[in-house]
Design a protein around this motif. Sequence first.
Motif, PDB file in Angstrom:
ATOM      1  N   HIS A  91      36.316  10.262   6.306  1.00 41.11           N
ATOM      2  CA  HIS A  91      35.799  11.600   6.608  1.00 41.11           C
ATOM      3  C   HIS A  91      35.242  11.657   8.030  1.00 41.11           C
ATOM      4  O   HIS A  91      35.480  12.624   8.769  1.00 41.11           O
ATOM      5  CB  HIS A  91      34.714  11.980   5.588  1.00 41.11           C
ATOM      6  CG  HIS A  91      34.292  13.409   5.648  1.00 41.11           C
ATOM      7  ND1 HIS A  91      33.321  13.859   6.523  1.00 41.11           N
ATOM      8  CD2 HIS A  91      34.719  14.504   4.977  1.00 41.11           C
ATOM      9  CE1 HIS A  91      33.161  15.163   6.368  1.00 41.11           C
ATOM     10  NE2 HIS A  91      34.007  15.579   5.442  1.00 41.11           N
ATOM     11  N   GLU A  95      36.327  13.964  11.294  1.00 37.47           N
ATOM     12  CA  GLU A  95      35.365  14.763  12.065  1.00 37.47           C
ATOM     13  C   GLU A  95      35.401  14.402  13.548  1.00 37.47           C
ATOM     14  O   GLU A  95      35.232  15.274  14.401  1.00 37.47           O
ATOM     15  CB  GLU A  95      33.951  14.561  11.515  1.00 37.47           C
ATOM     16  CG  GLU A  95      33.694  15.265  10.186  1.00 37.47           C
ATOM     17  CD  GLU A  95      32.217  15.264   9.817  1.00 37.47           C
ATOM     18  OE1 GLU A  95      31.526  14.270  10.124  1.00 37.47           O
ATOM     19  OE2 GLU A  95      31.757  16.256   9.228  1.00 37.47           O
ATOM     20  N   LEU A  98      38.795  16.051  15.067  1.00 38.96           N
ATOM     21  CA  LEU A  98      38.964  17.500  15.100  1.00 38.96           C
ATOM     22  C   LEU A  98      38.581  18.160  16.436  1.00 38.96           C
ATOM     23  O   LEU A  98      39.361  18.968  16.968  1.00 38.96           O
ATOM     24  CB  LEU A  98      38.182  18.125  13.935  1.00 38.96           C
ATOM     25  CG  LEU A  98      38.597  19.513  13.447  1.00 38.96           C
ATOM     26  CD1 LEU A  98      40.099  19.616  13.241  1.00 38.96           C
ATOM     27  CD2 LEU A  98      37.847  19.847  12.166  1.00 38.96           C
ATOM     28  N   LEU A 142      41.481  19.810   7.545  1.00 42.75           N
ATOM     29  CA  LEU A 142      40.455  20.460   6.722  1.00 42.75           C
ATOM     30  C   LEU A 142      40.715  20.228   5.234  1.00 42.75           C
ATOM     31  O   LEU A 142      39.785  19.977   4.459  1.00 42.75           O
ATOM     32  CB  LEU A 142      40.408  21.963   7.006  1.00 42.75           C
ATOM     33  CG  LEU A 142      39.806  22.393   8.350  1.00 42.75           C
ATOM     34  CD1 LEU A 142      39.885  23.906   8.499  1.00 42.75           C
ATOM     35  CD2 LEU A 142      38.357  21.934   8.479  1.00 42.75           C
ATOM     36  N   HIS A 143      41.983  20.300   4.826  1.00 44.84           N
ATOM     37  CA  HIS A 143      42.334  20.054   3.425  1.00 44.84           C
ATOM     38  C   HIS A 143      41.957  18.630   3.024  1.00 44.84           C
ATOM     39  O   HIS A 143      41.364  18.405   1.955  1.00 44.84           O
ATOM     40  CB  HIS A 143      43.834  20.287   3.240  1.00 44.84           C
ATOM     41  CG  HIS A 143      44.333  20.045   1.848  1.00 44.84           C
ATOM     42  ND1 HIS A 143      44.786  18.816   1.413  1.00 44.84           N
ATOM     43  CD2 HIS A 143      44.448  20.867   0.779  1.00 44.84           C
ATOM     44  CE1 HIS A 143      45.157  18.894   0.148  1.00 44.84           C
ATOM     45  NE2 HIS A 143      44.959  20.137  -0.267  1.00 44.84           N
ATOM     46  N   MET A 145      39.708  16.681   4.443  1.00 40.77           N
ATOM     47  CA  MET A 145      38.243  16.571   4.420  1.00 40.77           C
ATOM     48  C   MET A 145      37.672  17.094   3.095  1.00 40.77           C
ATOM     49  O   MET A 145      36.767  16.488   2.503  1.00 40.77           O
ATOM     50  CB  MET A 145      37.641  17.335   5.605  1.00 40.77           C
ATOM     51  CG  MET A 145      37.840  16.632   6.946  1.00 40.77           C
ATOM     52  SD  MET A 145      37.479  17.675   8.390  1.00 40.77           S
ATOM     53  CE  MET A 145      35.701  17.868   8.247  1.00 40.77           C
ATOM     54  N   ALA A 146      38.223  18.208   2.620  1.00 32.06           N
ATOM     55  CA  ALA A 146      37.760  18.777   1.347  1.00 32.06           C
ATOM     56  C   ALA A 146      38.093  17.852   0.179  1.00 32.06           C
ATOM     57  O   ALA A 146      37.258  17.636  -0.714  1.00 32.06           O
ATOM     58  CB  ALA A 146      38.387  20.147   1.130  1.00 32.06           C
ATOM     59  N   TYR A 188      34.899  23.892   3.703  1.00 29.24           N
ATOM     60  CA  TYR A 188      36.088  23.506   4.471  1.00 29.24           C
ATOM     61  C   TYR A 188      37.289  24.374   4.068  1.00 29.24           C
ATOM     62  O   TYR A 188      38.050  24.847   4.913  1.00 29.24           O
ATOM     63  CB  TYR A 188      36.444  22.037   4.230  1.00 29.24           C
ATOM     64  CG  TYR A 188      35.427  21.037   4.733  1.00 29.24           C
ATOM     65  CD1 TYR A 188      34.758  21.234   5.931  1.00 29.24           C
ATOM     66  CD2 TYR A 188      35.147  19.873   4.010  1.00 29.24           C
ATOM     67  CE1 TYR A 188      33.827  20.311   6.394  1.00 29.24           C
ATOM     68  CE2 TYR A 188      34.219  18.950   4.463  1.00 29.24           C
ATOM     69  CZ  TYR A 188      33.560  19.166   5.652  1.00 29.24           C
ATOM     70  OH  TYR A 188      32.642  18.260   6.104  1.00 29.24           O
ATOM     71  N   CYS A 191      36.928  28.018   5.187  1.00 29.72           N
ATOM     72  CA  CYS A 191      37.233  28.103   6.617  1.00 29.72           C
ATOM     73  C   CYS A 191      38.747  28.061   6.835  1.00 29.72           C
ATOM     74  O   CYS A 191      39.295  28.812   7.657  1.00 29.72           O
ATOM     75  CB  CYS A 191      36.557  26.959   7.364  1.00 29.72           C
ATOM     76  SG  CYS A 191      36.976  26.858   9.115  1.00 29.72           S
ATOM     77  N   ALA A 192      39.427  27.206   6.086  1.00 28.06           N
ATOM     78  CA  ALA A 192      40.881  27.088   6.213  1.00 28.06           C
ATOM     79  C   ALA A 192      41.568  28.421   5.913  1.00 28.06           C
ATOM     80  O   ALA A 192      42.482  28.850   6.627  1.00 28.06           O
ATOM     81  CB  ALA A 192      41.404  25.998   5.273  1.00 28.06           C
ATOM     82  N   TYR A 396      31.105  26.820   7.041  1.00 27.97           N
ATOM     83  CA  TYR A 396      31.606  25.795   7.956  1.00 27.97           C
ATOM     84  C   TYR A 396      32.376  26.467   9.086  1.00 27.97           C
ATOM     85  O   TYR A 396      33.220  27.326   8.850  1.00 27.97           O
ATOM     86  CB  TYR A 396      32.525  24.805   7.226  1.00 27.97           C
ATOM     87  CG  TYR A 396      33.177  23.803   8.160  1.00 27.97           C
ATOM     88  CD1 TYR A 396      32.459  22.715   8.641  1.00 27.97           C
ATOM     89  CD2 TYR A 396      34.491  23.971   8.588  1.00 27.97           C
ATOM     90  CE1 TYR A 396      33.037  21.798   9.511  1.00 27.97           C
ATOM     91  CE2 TYR A 396      35.079  23.068   9.459  1.00 27.97           C
ATOM     92  CZ  TYR A 396      34.347  21.982   9.924  1.00 27.97           C
ATOM     93  OH  TYR A 396      34.923  21.093  10.802  1.00 27.97           O
ATOM     94  N   LEU A 398      34.688  25.691  12.657  1.00 28.10           N
ATOM     95  CA  LEU A 398      35.387  24.661  13.422  1.00 28.10           C
ATOM     96  C   LEU A 398      34.533  24.246  14.605  1.00 28.10           C
ATOM     97  O   LEU A 398      33.869  25.086  15.228  1.00 28.10           O
ATOM     98  CB  LEU A 398      36.730  25.196  13.921  1.00 28.10           C
ATOM     99  CG  LEU A 398      37.800  25.441  12.852  1.00 28.10           C
ATOM    100  CD1 LEU A 398      38.997  26.164  13.453  1.00 28.10           C
ATOM    101  CD2 LEU A 398      38.232  24.133  12.203  1.00 28.10           C
TER     102      LEU A 398
END
Length: 419
Positions: A91, A95, A98, A142-143, A145-146, A188, A191-192, A396, A398
């Motif tokens: 993770h 981060e 990104l 993002l996917h 990370m989730a 996350y 936000c996506a 969240y 970006l």
Amino acid sequence: MGCFASRQKETGGNRRKPTSIGDVSVYVPGLRIPQPVEFSQSLGDQLPKTLVERLTALRTRIVVMANQEGPTITRTRRKTQHGGSTLADLHQALEDYLPVLLGLTKDGSHLQCKVQFNWVNQEDEQEETAISNVWYEILSVLHLMAMLQMSQANLLLLPRGSSDGYHPKISEENRRASIDIFLKAAGYLDCAVKHVLPQFSTELRRSLPVDLAEGALRALCLQALGQGVDIQLGMAIDSAKATLAVKRRLSCEMVKYWQQAQDNLMNLPLANGWGEKHSLFVKWKYVEAKAAAYYYHGLILDEGNTEKSHGMAVAALQAADECFKESKKASEAFNTSSPTSRTPPFFGTMKYLSEKIPKETSSKVRINRDLYSYEKIMETAPTLPDFALALKPDEYQLPSVDASWSEASLGTKNTSNHM
């Protein structure tokens, strides 16, 4: 946004599906795995060498770690050689990557479509999807990370042996931590959907794998929120201060989250085991939530003093009992589908309700049918109350583009001035 290429593979051996994923409290439909990218080939003559090398190093770290873990990290609590968590390390790597990656979107950058990013899917029929658009990479990050957050929540919510040596338990600390994690994962995904998907043209959206379809992302976000409410309900059950009204509200909210998750998945072509299992998990949790909601609704209706309210209470409790029986079948269907899984022994909400629902239903039906004629007992379950959904995703945003891009831009200007 028009400059993109999409490549999908049927076979290639990169997609690995385990035969079993062990104990599951929180279902994670596989981890999408990034494949290597040669930034130097695409960007070598566009960016300073140091920036290209940094992008390469950051992404290579993610590729190596993600491929080591495989499609799922639900099996064990693996630790790194330094004692850290593999979940947390991966993770953190995402981060770190990104802000540097986002530089490719800077000021409508012409670099957005220069690099082809390739990821192994889990829920799509196609094994891999490669698209030459940086927003595809951002969406995939993002996917992932989730999904890592959801995997962490699953580990926290697996019952452990307790000090009394008898009943496995989940600590209060783990339950509270899991709610925070669910909200973070939902953030996350939210936000996506709201900020990344709008960057895609209609044509490019059609090239996305089902794993990243809007319905799949929304369903996962709602799943995270629904599981968060489930933990809140379990804590309310354990609290002497929580009223029946509070428990009913939480259980009715949980029904809405799972129903909306199910609606979002309904028309998606989920495949490859992971996707089919995902649908079965949502169906199971939806029916389970209805059992809790009808149970608490029935108890509150039974507090009324009229024959009608008692009849409605019996009907609600009967519905709770039917839903509970159906949820056990749904759980079995989920666990036996490939990859197979196990459900931990009942704990929290369902441990309590598995004992209470059959007993309360039998008791209230007997009492009320002794008092009132059979014809006056409602046979149709009453409508559940409609409560506004209280639990929301974390907000969240970006991150800002990494400062190295400003330095790179300045370096380019200085070079042109000397020419």
